[in-house]
Enzyme design. Structure first.
Site, PDB file in Angstrom:
ATOM      1  N   GLU A 102     -74.787 -37.617 -18.211  1.00 17.31           N
ATOM      2  CA  GLU A 102     -75.511 -36.395 -17.882  1.00 17.31           C
ATOM      3  C   GLU A 102     -75.407 -35.381 -19.016  1.00 17.31           C
ATOM      4  O   GLU A 102     -74.403 -35.336 -19.729  1.00 17.31           O
ATOM      5  CB  GLU A 102     -74.967 -35.789 -16.580  1.00 17.31           C
ATOM      6  N   CYS A 371     -69.844 -26.183 -15.134  1.00 13.60           N
ATOM      7  CA  CYS A 371     -68.662 -26.697 -15.829  1.00 13.60           C
ATOM      8  C   CYS A 371     -67.798 -27.531 -14.890  1.00 13.60           C
ATOM      9  O   CYS A 371     -67.453 -27.090 -13.798  1.00 13.60           O
ATOM     10  CB  CYS A 371     -67.826 -25.530 -16.368  1.00 13.60           C
TER      11      CYS A 371
END
Length: 411
Positions: A102, A371
């Site tokens: 990703e 994150c």
């Protein structure tokens, strides 16, 4: 036609990935003029293929030599998810062996500028407790072309969806994997990304984030000194850090910070220290005071103050799921942590100690792009041949090149 005669050794030589070579490397490999090599590299990055016929700016013999020596491979876009909350976009790319990684498109403050957060490995061996990728284990390193191609495809998508001169202004190595555990390919990718005839991204706008591999940090300073460095801390209390980040067992924080200090002095770049706040784990006043003392000591020793970036925790599992090891039927694993409510109190302790900090906006949480959230489903995170990667005791130390170590203990 190829100006050089072919030999049996030529036929056995691996074909070049043309979007992951520098012009001088292509010129040397093909025996062509450097000017032609620059233009061919530019074609590879702009078009994603070599034209059937040589354009007027490139000699036909040079183009055919490059075609004979190399190829342009690509990744398959299998998912594109745009956040409904902010302008973040997450991409999932299928690799040629069936694995997937990703990447994230991050908007910057100036309109039309974006940063590409890219992956460097399929999974990760370091098993940081607050990172979804760490739950996958390590399948393999990415090749340099697979790293570069993430940026090239994000740039292409920008042109198709945003237009108006939108461009990839910077690159952040903070996707899936530990970049410095794949240093050879990451450094090659950085050189290509910053090459004017390739992606032309200023090296000062490229940041490599690491959990703490001193030898890799030193290589960055020596080989790509323009690049900026980010360090994930987790905690500055040794026992707690080792519990959250097992790599601390192989490379304690003081050893890592010595290398970070060398990097700062050699490059003149202030390091970015990333600190993810976890409720009840590393968010007490005592933790903030320890972090402030460490930052002041680093500045006094090395003459450069670190930039503290505080990151609110982003969920990496289901809050109501069974605990790890107890999930059945493929249910999502439990989330091991919760977001801290003490962010401002933590910052106040830092500020009172004379240490500034910023709160990093980590967007795209609704599509799993924030994150710590990058990870593909287990069925897509397999070793070539179908064997699923899985964390194991000592994997973090082995990835750091120091052999197995005892499993971490809670503080």
């Amino acid at each position: 036609m190829d100006p050089r005669p072919k030999s049996s050794s030529d036929e056995r030589r691996p074909r070049l990935a043309l979007q992951a070579v520098l012009p001088e490397e292509l010129a040397g490999a093909c025996g062509i003029d450097l000017t032609d090599a620059r233009r061919i590299v530019s074609l590879a990055h702009r078009l994603g293929e070599l034209p059937a016929r040589a354009p007027a700016t490139v000699r036909r013999a040079a183009l055919e030599a490059a075609r004979s020596a190399g190829e342009i491979r690509t990744l398959a876009l299998v998912e594109r998810r745009a956040s409904a909350e902010d302008p973040f976009v997450k991409y999932a790319f299928r690799l040629e062996d069936g694995a997937a990684v990703e990447s994230v498109r991050i908007p910057l403050e100036r309109p039309g500028r974006y940063s590409a957060c890219v992956s460097s490995q399929v999974g990760c061996a370091l098993a940081c407790a607050f990172c979804a990728t760490g739950r996958m284990g390590l399948a393999r390193n990415l090749e340099a072309w697979e790293i570069v191609e993430q940026v090239r495809l994000i740039r292409r998508d920008l042109g198709a969806t945003v237009g108006g001169g939108a461009r990839v202004h910077g690159v952040l190595f903070q996707g899936m994997g530990e970049p410095l555990a794949n240093a050879d390919r990451v450094i090659q990718a950085i050189r290509v990304l910053s090459e004017p005839s390739a992606q032309a991204i200023d090296m000062r706008n490229i940041t490599v984030c690491t959990a703490g591999l001193p030898s890799g940090i030193r290589r960055l300073a020596a080989e790509v000194p323009g690049v900026r460095l980010g360090l994930s801390l987790g905690s500055v209390r040794p026992g707690r850090r080792r519990h959250l980040m097992p790599i601390d067992g192989a490379h304690p924080l003081d050893e890592v910070l010595a290398a970070v200090g060398e990097h700062a002095r050699a490059t003149g770049h202030a390091p970015m220290w990333a600190y993810t706040l976890l409720a009840g784990q590393n968010d007490a006043d005592e933790d903030a005071a320890s972090l402030a003392a460490l930052a002041r000591g680093f500045a006094a020793q090395h003459g450069i103050s670190p930039r503290l970036s505080l990151i609110p925790y982003n969920a990496i599992g289901a809050a109501d799921a069974p605990p790890p090891g107890g999930a059945e039927g493929g249910a999502a694993p439990a989330d091991p942590f919760a977001r801290s409510a003490r962010l401002e109190a933590f910052r106040a302790v830092l500020s009172a100690a004379g240490v500034g900090s910023i709160v990093r906006y980590s967007g795209g949480g609704d599509v799993g792009a924030a994150c710590g959230q990058l990870a593909r489903p287990p069925a897509e995170a397999q070793r070539p041949g179908g064997r699923r990667a899985s964390p194991r005791p000592g994997a973090a130390a082995e990835a750091a090149g120091v052999g197995p170590s005892a499993p971490p203990r809670p503080a």
